[in-house]
Design a protein around this motif. Structure first.
Motif, PDB file in Angstrom:
ATOM      1  N   PRO A 222       0.816  -1.223   0.000  1.00  0.00           N
ATOM      2  CA  PRO A 222       0.000   0.000   0.000  1.00  0.00           C
ATOM      3  C   PRO A 222       0.846   1.269   0.000  1.00  0.00           C
ATOM      4  O   PRO A 222       2.006   1.259   0.423  1.00  0.00           O
ATOM      5  CB  PRO A 222      -0.804  -0.117   1.291  1.00  0.00           C
ATOM      6  N   ASP A 223       0.240   2.349  -0.491  1.00  0.00           N
ATOM      7  CA  ASP A 223       0.920   3.648  -0.470  1.00  0.00           C
ATOM      8  C   ASP A 223       1.033   4.184   0.951  1.00  0.00           C
ATOM      9  O   ASP A 223       2.028   4.802   1.306  1.00  0.00           O
ATOM     10  CB  ASP A 223       0.164   4.650  -1.344  1.00  0.00           C
ATOM     11  N   PHE A 224      -0.012   3.966   1.755  1.00  0.00           N
ATOM     12  CA  PHE A 224       0.061   4.349   3.156  1.00  0.00           C
ATOM     13  C   PHE A 224      -0.950   3.571   3.982  1.00  0.00           C
ATOM     14  O   PHE A 224      -1.855   2.949   3.451  1.00  0.00           O
ATOM     15  CB  PHE A 224      -0.112   5.861   3.365  1.00  0.00           C
ATOM     16  N   VAL A 225      -0.753   3.613   5.301  1.00  0.00           N
ATOM     17  CA  VAL A 225      -1.638   2.956   6.253  1.00  0.00           C
ATOM     18  C   VAL A 225      -2.173   4.038   7.181  1.00  0.00           C
ATOM     19  O   VAL A 225      -1.410   4.846   7.716  1.00  0.00           O
ATOM     20  CB  VAL A 225      -0.887   1.874   7.071  1.00  0.00           C
ATOM     21  N   VAL A 226      -3.499   4.068   7.365  1.00  0.00           N
ATOM     22  CA  VAL A 226      -4.138   5.031   8.255  1.00  0.00           C
ATOM     23  C   VAL A 226      -4.470   4.316   9.555  1.00  0.00           C
ATOM     24  O   VAL A 226      -5.060   3.242   9.546  1.00  0.00           O
ATOM     25  CB  VAL A 226      -5.423   5.598   7.616  1.00  0.00           C
ATOM     26  N   VAL A 227      -4.078   4.915  10.669  1.00  0.00           N
ATOM     27  CA  VAL A 227      -4.321   4.342  11.990  1.00  0.00           C
ATOM     28  C   VAL A 227      -5.205   5.305  12.775  1.00  0.00           C
ATOM     29  O   VAL A 227      -4.871   6.479  12.932  1.00  0.00           O
ATOM     30  CB  VAL A 227      -2.998   4.118  12.752  1.00  0.00           C
ATOM     31  N   ASP A 228      -6.345   4.795  13.248  1.00  0.00           N
ATOM     32  CA  ASP A 228      -7.232   5.602  14.079  1.00  0.00           C
ATOM     33  C   ASP A 228      -6.634   5.643  15.483  1.00  0.00           C
ATOM     34  O   ASP A 228      -6.516   4.603  16.144  1.00  0.00           O
ATOM     35  CB  ASP A 228      -8.627   4.980  14.114  1.00  0.00           C
ATOM     36  N   PRO A 229      -6.222   6.818  15.974  1.00  0.00           N
ATOM     37  CA  PRO A 229      -5.563   6.882  17.279  1.00  0.00           C
ATOM     38  C   PRO A 229      -6.458   6.474  18.450  1.00  0.00           C
ATOM     39  O   PRO A 229      -5.962   6.022  19.471  1.00  0.00           O
ATOM     40  CB  PRO A 229      -5.131   8.335  17.411  1.00  0.00           C
ATOM     41  N   LYS A 230      -7.768   6.617  18.312  1.00  0.00           N
ATOM     42  CA  LYS A 230      -8.676   6.277  19.413  1.00  0.00           C
ATOM     43  C   LYS A 230      -8.929   4.781  19.507  1.00  0.00           C
ATOM     44  O   LYS A 230      -8.954   4.216  20.588  1.00  0.00           O
ATOM     45  CB  LYS A 230     -10.011   7.009  19.241  1.00  0.00           C
ATOM     46  N   THR A 231      -9.149   4.127  18.348  1.00  0.00           N
ATOM     47  CA  THR A 231      -9.511   2.706  18.362  1.00  0.00           C
ATOM     48  C   THR A 231      -8.351   1.783  18.025  1.00  0.00           C
ATOM     49  O   THR A 231      -8.409   0.596  18.304  1.00  0.00           O
ATOM     50  CB  THR A 231     -10.639   2.433  17.347  1.00  0.00           C
ATOM     51  N   GLY A 232      -7.320   2.311  17.380  1.00  0.00           N
ATOM     52  CA  GLY A 232      -6.197   1.482  16.962  1.00  0.00           C
ATOM     53  C   GLY A 232      -6.468   0.732  15.663  1.00  0.00           C
ATOM     54  O   GLY A 232      -5.616  -0.006  15.178  1.00  0.00           O
ATOM     55  N   LYS A 233      -7.653   0.912  15.083  1.00  0.00           N
ATOM     56  CA  LYS A 233      -8.011   0.248  13.834  1.00  0.00           C
ATOM     57  C   LYS A 233      -7.143   0.790  12.697  1.00  0.00           C
ATOM     58  O   LYS A 233      -6.848   1.981  12.648  1.00  0.00           O
ATOM     59  CB  LYS A 233      -9.492   0.491  13.534  1.00  0.00           C
ATOM     60  N   LYS A 234      -6.735  -0.113  11.804  1.00  0.00           N
ATOM     61  CA  LYS A 234      -5.841   0.271  10.712  1.00  0.00           C
ATOM     62  C   LYS A 234      -6.501   0.003   9.361  1.00  0.00           C
ATOM     63  O   LYS A 234      -7.274  -0.939   9.215  1.00  0.00           O
ATOM     64  CB  LYS A 234      -4.541  -0.513  10.785  1.00  0.00           C
ATOM     65  N   MET A 235      -6.161   0.834   8.375  1.00  0.00           N
ATOM     66  CA  MET A 235      -6.681   0.676   7.027  1.00  0.00           C
ATOM     67  C   MET A 235      -5.541   0.950   6.042  1.00  0.00           C
ATOM     68  O   MET A 235      -4.786   1.909   6.215  1.00  0.00           O
ATOM     69  CB  MET A 235      -7.817   1.675   6.792  1.00  0.00           C
ATOM     70  N   LYS A 236      -5.390   0.076   5.059  1.00  0.00           N
ATOM     71  CA  LYS A 236      -4.361   0.290   4.046  1.00  0.00           C
ATOM     72  C   LYS A 236      -5.004   0.916   2.811  1.00  0.00           C
ATOM     73  O   LYS A 236      -6.131   0.598   2.450  1.00  0.00           O
ATOM     74  CB  LYS A 236      -3.627  -0.995   3.712  1.00  0.00           C
ATOM     75  N   VAL A 237      -4.258   1.840   2.171  1.00  0.00           N
ATOM     76  CA  VAL A 237      -4.786   2.622   1.056  1.00  0.00           C
ATOM     77  C   VAL A 237      -3.738   2.684  -0.051  1.00  0.00           C
ATOM     78  O   VAL A 237      -2.563   2.878   0.208  1.00  0.00           O
ATOM     79  CB  VAL A 237      -5.126   4.064   1.511  1.00  0.00           C
ATOM     80  N   SER A 238      -4.208   2.519  -1.295  1.00  0.00           N
ATOM     81  CA  SER A 238      -3.330   2.648  -2.458  1.00  0.00           C
ATOM     82  C   SER A 238      -4.016   3.466  -3.536  1.00  0.00           C
ATOM     83  O   SER A 238      -5.230   3.366  -3.724  1.00  0.00           O
ATOM     84  CB  SER A 238      -2.988   1.281  -3.045  1.00  0.00           C
ATOM     85  N   PHE A 239      -3.225   4.253  -4.235  1.00  0.00           N
ATOM     86  CA  PHE A 239      -3.722   5.005  -5.378  1.00  0.00           C
ATOM     87  C   PHE A 239      -3.469   4.196  -6.636  1.00  0.00           C
ATOM     88  O   PHE A 239      -2.382   3.649  -6.814  1.00  0.00           O
ATOM     89  CB  PHE A 239      -3.018   6.356  -5.492  1.00  0.00           C
ATOM     90  N   VAL A 240      -4.468   4.131  -7.506  1.00  0.00           N
ATOM     91  CA  VAL A 240      -4.335   3.445  -8.787  1.00  0.00           C
ATOM     92  C   VAL A 240      -4.152   4.532  -9.835  1.00  0.00           C
ATOM     93  O   VAL A 240      -4.991   5.419  -9.970  1.00  0.00           O
ATOM     94  CB  VAL A 240      -5.591   2.598  -9.104  1.00  0.00           C
ATOM     95  N   SER A 241      -3.043   4.466 -10.566  1.00  0.00           N
ATOM     96  CA  SER A 241      -2.763   5.522 -11.537  1.00  0.00           C
ATOM     97  C   SER A 241      -2.450   4.947 -12.906  1.00  0.00           C
ATOM     98  O   SER A 241      -2.065   3.789 -13.042  1.00  0.00           O
ATOM     99  CB  SER A 241      -1.602   6.387 -11.057  1.00  0.00           C
ATOM    100  N   LEU A 242      -2.627   5.783 -13.908  1.00  0.00           N
ATOM    101  CA  LEU A 242      -2.303   5.424 -15.281  1.00  0.00           C
ATOM    102  C   LEU A 242      -0.802   5.543 -15.499  1.00  0.00           C
ATOM    103  O   LEU A 242      -0.070   6.029 -14.631  1.00  0.00           O
ATOM    104  CB  LEU A 242      -3.051   6.344 -16.242  1.00  0.00           C
ATOM    105  N   ASP A 243      -0.334   5.140 -16.667  1.00  0.00           N
ATOM    106  CA  ASP A 243       1.100   5.220 -16.970  1.00  0.00           C
ATOM    107  C   ASP A 243       1.629   6.649 -16.919  1.00  0.00           C
ATOM    108  O   ASP A 243       2.792   6.866 -16.616  1.00  0.00           O
ATOM    109  CB  ASP A 243       1.384   4.618 -18.348  1.00  0.00           C
ATOM    110  N   ASP A 244       0.769   7.641 -17.226  1.00  0.00           N
ATOM    111  CA  ASP A 244       1.218   9.034 -17.209  1.00  0.00           C
ATOM    112  C   ASP A 244       1.177   9.649 -15.809  1.00  0.00           C
ATOM    113  O   ASP A 244       1.503  10.814 -15.622  1.00  0.00           O
ATOM    114  CB  ASP A 244       0.411   9.880 -18.182  1.00  0.00           C
ATOM    115  N   GLY A 245       0.767   8.860 -14.812  1.00  0.00           N
ATOM    116  CA  GLY A 245       0.764   9.331 -13.432  1.00  0.00           C
ATOM    117  C   GLY A 245      -0.566   9.872 -12.951  1.00  0.00           C
ATOM    118  O   GLY A 245      -0.707  10.209 -11.782  1.00  0.00           O
ATOM    119  N   GLU A 246      -1.554   9.958 -13.815  1.00  0.00           N
ATOM    120  CA  GLU A 246      -2.862  10.462 -13.398  1.00  0.00           C
ATOM    121  C   GLU A 246      -3.557   9.437 -12.503  1.00  0.00           C
ATOM    122  O   GLU A 246      -3.685   8.275 -12.864  1.00  0.00           O
ATOM    123  CB  GLU A 246      -3.733  10.743 -14.617  1.00  0.00           C
TER     124      GLU A 246
END
Length: 69
Positions: free
Chosen positions: A35-59
């Motif tokens: 993943p590009d980054f992981v988001v952590v909820d400071p109150k619950t400790g729950k984690k979520m992974k996130v990735s950006f999907v991009s075209l060859d030109d970077g969009e």
């Protein structure tokens, strides 16, 4: 190692959906293996992974996420 962001998950998803049209929960996505980054909820400790999907030109065309197992 992906970047870690500490933020309320609900607020984060709301902001993400404001900026990107296509935000999808896709647990089996190949993009989430490194993943590009992981988001952590400071109150619950729950984690979520996130990735950006991009075209060859970077969009960025969509965002995929899932709970971290």
């Amino acid at each position: 190692m992906p970047t870690m962001i500490k933020k309320d998950l609900r607020k984060f998803m709301k902001e993400l959906k404001l900026h990107y049209d296509d935000v999808w929960r896709v647990p089996s996505s190949e993009y989430l293996k490194n993943p590009d980054f992981v988001v952590v909820d400071p109150k619950t400790g729950k984690k979520m992974k996130v990735s950006f999907v991009s075209l060859d030109d970077g969009e960025v065309v969509s965002v995929v996420y899932d709970d971290l197992s």
